[in-house]
Write a protein that holds these residues in place. Sequence first.
Motif, PDB file in Angstrom:
ATOM      1  N   LYS A   6       0.746  -1.056   0.347  1.00  0.00           N
ATOM      2  CA  LYS A   6      -0.341  -0.067  -0.280  1.00  0.00           C
ATOM      3  C   LYS A   6       0.923   1.107   0.000  1.00  0.00           C
ATOM      4  O   LYS A   6       0.700   1.961  -0.866  1.00  0.00           O
ATOM      5  CB  LYS A   6      -1.004  -0.076   1.193  1.00  0.00           C
ATOM      6  CG  LYS A   6      -1.694   0.936   1.678  1.00  0.00           C
ATOM      7  CD  LYS A   6      -2.579   1.212   2.879  1.00  0.00           C
ATOM      8  CE  LYS A   6      -3.663   2.173   2.610  1.00  0.00           C
ATOM      9  NZ  LYS A   6      -4.285   2.340   4.095  1.00  0.00           N
ATOM     10  N   LYS A   7       2.030   1.708   0.281  1.00  0.00           N
ATOM     11  CA  LYS A   7       2.410   2.799   0.858  1.00  0.00           C
ATOM     12  C   LYS A   7       3.697   3.043  -0.006  1.00  0.00           C
ATOM     13  O   LYS A   7       3.815   3.661  -0.923  1.00  0.00           O
ATOM     14  CB  LYS A   7       3.479   2.497   2.460  1.00  0.00           C
ATOM     15  CG  LYS A   7       3.086   2.740   3.391  1.00  0.00           C
ATOM     16  CD  LYS A   7       3.882   2.095   4.859  1.00  0.00           C
ATOM     17  CE  LYS A   7       3.556   2.342   6.033  1.00  0.00           C
ATOM     18  NZ  LYS A   7       4.351   2.569   7.489  1.00  0.00           N
ATOM     19  N   GLU A  10       1.532   4.058  -3.427  1.00  0.00           N
ATOM     20  CA  GLU A  10       0.882   5.896  -2.650  1.00  0.00           C
ATOM     21  C   GLU A  10       2.266   6.554  -2.541  1.00  0.00           C
ATOM     22  O   GLU A  10       2.044   7.727  -3.578  1.00  0.00           O
ATOM     23  CB  GLU A  10       0.561   5.769  -1.580  1.00  0.00           C
ATOM     24  CG  GLU A  10      -0.715   4.886  -1.498  1.00  0.00           C
ATOM     25  CD  GLU A  10      -1.577   5.613  -0.151  1.00  0.00           C
ATOM     26  OE1 GLU A  10      -1.117   5.656   1.205  1.00  0.00           O
ATOM     27  OE2 GLU A  10      -2.848   5.065   0.415  1.00  0.00           O
ATOM     28  N   GLU A  11       3.869   5.805  -2.993  1.00  0.00           N
ATOM     29  CA  GLU A  11       4.731   6.328  -2.813  1.00  0.00           C
ATOM     30  C   GLU A  11       5.273   7.124  -4.356  1.00  0.00           C
ATOM     31  O   GLU A  11       5.544   7.769  -4.333  1.00  0.00           O
ATOM     32  CB  GLU A  11       6.183   6.381  -1.883  1.00  0.00           C
ATOM     33  CG  GLU A  11       5.447   6.334  -1.112  1.00  0.00           C
ATOM     34  CD  GLU A  11       6.449   5.577   0.210  1.00  0.00           C
ATOM     35  OE1 GLU A  11       7.822   4.781  -0.680  1.00  0.00           O
ATOM     36  OE2 GLU A  11       6.762   5.324   1.482  1.00  0.00           O
ATOM     37  N   ASP A  14       0.263   8.209  -7.985  1.00  0.00           N
ATOM     38  CA  ASP A  14      -0.339   9.005  -7.778  1.00  0.00           C
ATOM     39  C   ASP A  14      -1.476   8.334  -7.508  1.00  0.00           C
ATOM     40  O   ASP A  14      -2.740   8.476  -8.494  1.00  0.00           O
ATOM     41  CB  ASP A  14      -0.822   9.876  -8.828  1.00  0.00           C
ATOM     42  CG  ASP A  14      -1.435  11.195  -8.645  1.00  0.00           C
ATOM     43  OD1 ASP A  14      -2.121  11.628  -7.329  1.00  0.00           O
ATOM     44  OD2 ASP A  14      -1.632  11.828  -9.535  1.00  0.00           O
ATOM     45  N   VAL A  15      -1.714   7.882  -6.816  1.00  0.00           N
ATOM     46  CA  VAL A  15      -2.877   6.749  -6.351  1.00  0.00           C
ATOM     47  C   VAL A  15      -3.098   6.498  -5.348  1.00  0.00           C
ATOM     48  O   VAL A  15      -2.491   6.557  -3.666  1.00  0.00           O
ATOM     49  CB  VAL A  15      -3.177   5.459  -7.110  1.00  0.00           C
ATOM     50  CG1 VAL A  15      -1.405   4.970  -6.080  1.00  0.00           C
ATOM     51  CG2 VAL A  15      -3.812   4.402  -6.715  1.00  0.00           C
ATOM     52  N   LYS A  16      -4.843   6.428  -4.577  1.00  0.00           N
ATOM     53  CA  LYS A  16      -4.462   6.067  -3.353  1.00  0.00           C
ATOM     54  C   LYS A  16      -5.336   5.097  -3.078  1.00  0.00           C
ATOM     55  O   LYS A  16      -5.650   3.903  -3.918  1.00  0.00           O
ATOM     56  CB  LYS A  16      -5.976   6.881  -2.183  1.00  0.00           C
ATOM     57  CG  LYS A  16      -5.595   8.624  -2.537  1.00  0.00           C
ATOM     58  CD  LYS A  16      -4.476   8.541  -1.446  1.00  0.00           C
ATOM     59  CE  LYS A  16      -4.383   9.777  -1.271  1.00  0.00           C
ATOM     60  NZ  LYS A  16      -2.909   9.855  -0.435  1.00  0.00           N
ATOM     61  N   VAL A  17      -4.969   4.215  -2.098  1.00  0.00           N
ATOM     62  CA  VAL A  17      -5.057   3.020  -1.524  1.00  0.00           C
ATOM     63  C   VAL A  17      -7.098   2.835   0.044  1.00  0.00           C
ATOM     64  O   VAL A  17      -6.096   3.215   0.825  1.00  0.00           O
ATOM     65  CB  VAL A  17      -4.426   1.733  -1.287  1.00  0.00           C
ATOM     66  CG1 VAL A  17      -5.142   0.207  -0.861  1.00  0.00           C
ATOM     67  CG2 VAL A  17      -3.365   1.938  -2.314  1.00  0.00           C
ATOM     68  N   CYS A  18      -7.354   1.857  -0.407  1.00  0.00           N
ATOM     69  CA  CYS A  18      -8.987   1.811   0.506  1.00  0.00           C
ATOM     70  C   CYS A  18      -9.169   0.939   0.486  1.00  0.00           C
ATOM     71  O   CYS A  18      -9.821  -0.059  -0.835  1.00  0.00           O
ATOM     72  CB  CYS A  18      -9.439   3.273  -0.637  1.00  0.00           C
ATOM     73  SG  CYS A  18     -11.582   3.699   1.013  1.00  0.00           S
ATOM     74  N   ILE A  49      -7.904   5.458  -7.491  1.00  0.00           N
ATOM     75  CA  ILE A  49      -8.273   4.831  -5.911  1.00  0.00           C
ATOM     76  C   ILE A  49      -8.229   3.354  -6.353  1.00  0.00           C
ATOM     77  O   ILE A  49      -8.821   2.297  -7.110  1.00  0.00           O
ATOM     78  CB  ILE A  49      -9.446   4.664  -5.949  1.00  0.00           C
ATOM     79  CG1 ILE A  49      -9.540   6.344  -5.625  1.00  0.00           C
ATOM     80  CG2 ILE A  49      -9.409   4.329  -4.268  1.00  0.00           C
ATOM     81  CD1 ILE A  49     -10.920   6.996  -5.001  1.00  0.00           C
TER      82      ILE A  49
END
Length: 201
Positions: A6-7, A10-11, A14-18, A49
Amino acid sequence: FPYSIKKVAEEMADVKVCSFRKAIEKYHIPIKDFGSNSAHLEELRGAHIIFFNEKEAKYRVRFDIGHELGHMLFGHKMNLKESDPLYGVQEVEANCFAAQLLMPEQLLRECSSRGHTISTNYIEKSFVVSDEAAGKRRSTLAKTNYEWKSRAEKEYDDIIIMRYANFLDKIAPRKFEVDYYDYDDERQLERDSWLNNRSRW
C-alpha cells in the motif's frame, strides 16, 4: 520483504489505496457494482483509487494491490469485458508486474547462485506470497534467460541485488565462502620473521 505494498503504491504513483470496508462505511461507494470480490482500480474525479478486500488473506491483498497498480502504471483500459481480446493481455501484464514487484527475478536468481533451490515453497516462505503465485513465478522464471539481457539490464540487476543485500543474506546465506589468499599478509609475516630472527643475532 514483505513490505507494505500500500505504501509503495502511494509513494510511486498518484494513487490512493482504500479498503472495501472504508469505501462502504465512510464514502458510501457501491463496491458490489465493481464486479470484483478482491480488488478494483477506479478513476474518480481524475484520481486513481485501488480498492481492496481487507477480508482476504494478507498475501492475496498484497498481490491484488500490485496487480491493480500494474494496470494503472501501464495505462490499461479499465472496465473491459472478459470477451474483449485486450482483457487477457492486460491481465497477464498486470500479473507479471505484481510478480516482479513482490518476487523480483533478480533476487530469486541471486538466491539460486548462492546454492539455494528455488522451489515453490522457498518462494512462498521467503517472499510471503501464496502457493499459487509462487508456483507461477517459478514457472515464468524458468522461461527467461539471464544471458539474453543487455549490459545495462545486468548492471541494473546488480544494483537491485546490492540494495537488498541484507534481505538476501537472511533468506539465502552463502553456502560456499571463497577464501581469497592474501599475498600481502604472507609478505608481512615473512618480514616479521626476519625481524624476529635478527633480534636473536
